[in-house]
Motif scaffolding. Structure first.
Motif, PDB file in Angstrom:
ATOM      1  N   LEU A 157      45.657  63.301 -31.571  1.00  0.00           N
ATOM      2  CA  LEU A 157      44.399  62.381 -31.890  1.00  0.00           C
ATOM      3  C   LEU A 157      44.480  61.899 -32.865  1.00  0.00           C
ATOM      4  N   ALA A 158      44.527  60.550 -32.817  1.00  0.00           N
ATOM      5  CA  ALA A 158      45.110  59.942 -33.735  1.00  0.00           C
ATOM      6  C   ALA A 158      44.024  58.972 -34.161  1.00  0.00           C
ATOM      7  N   ARG A 159      43.367  59.678 -35.504  1.00  0.00           N
ATOM      8  CA  ARG A 159      42.057  58.355 -35.699  1.00  0.00           C
ATOM      9  C   ARG A 159      42.515  57.016 -35.837  1.00  0.00           C
ATOM     10  N   ALA A 160      42.153  55.739 -35.695  1.00  0.00           N
ATOM     11  CA  ALA A 160      42.351  54.650 -35.138  1.00  0.00           C
ATOM     12  C   ALA A 160      41.989  54.158 -36.260  1.00  0.00           C
ATOM     13  N   VAL A 161      43.010  53.183 -36.762  1.00  0.00           N
ATOM     14  CA  VAL A 161      43.088  52.934 -38.177  1.00  0.00           C
ATOM     15  C   VAL A 161      43.103  51.109 -38.269  1.00  0.00           C
TER      16      VAL A 161
END
Length: 131
Positions: free
Chosen positions: A55-59
């Motif tokens: 799970l990659a937090r959008a930046v």
């Protein structure tokens, strides 16, 4: 030997991603490690799966705009089951959105669903389970 270990899945927030994939989809939380600076290494996967999701937090705008559309609007994730009816009922009860009723195709039983973020998935029980 090689295998696909992780697929990065953009989410707006780590905890929101965990809440959906673990609490609603029933995935296992494999790891949640604080990397500092607001970054975390969060891995989730269906029970017993060889491949997990990171799970990659959008930046930034580009990643934020891609949340829920990583497959370009088409089904791009396929959740295989060996008990379609039970998993379909469990996911419906957990509030997962299905776009259609289950259908029977030559390759198996399938229904398109969406995760909380808009990504389209097939829940599928293959007619030939080795697929």
């Amino acid at each position: 030997m090689q295998h696909l270990a992780l697929i990065a899945l953009l989410v707006p927030d780590y905890d929101e991603g965990i809440a959906f994939y673990v609490d609603r989809m029933g995935f296992d939380l494999l790891e949640d490690t604080d990397l500092g600076g607001g970054k975390r290494w969060v891995r989730v996967a269906p029970a017993g799966a060889q491949t997990a999701f990171l799970l990659a937090r959008a930046v930034g705008d580009r990643q934020t705009d891609a949340i829920g559309n990583q497959g370009g609007g088409r089904v791009w994730l396929f959740l295989q089951t060996d008990d379609f009816a039970a998993d379909h009922a469990r996911l419906l009860a957990a509030g997962v959105t299905f776009e259609e009723s289950p259908r029977h195709e030559p390759y198996g039983t399938v229904a398109v669903m969406q995760d909380k973020f808009g990504n389209r998935w097939d829940l599928i029980q293959f007619a030939n389970p080795t697929a």
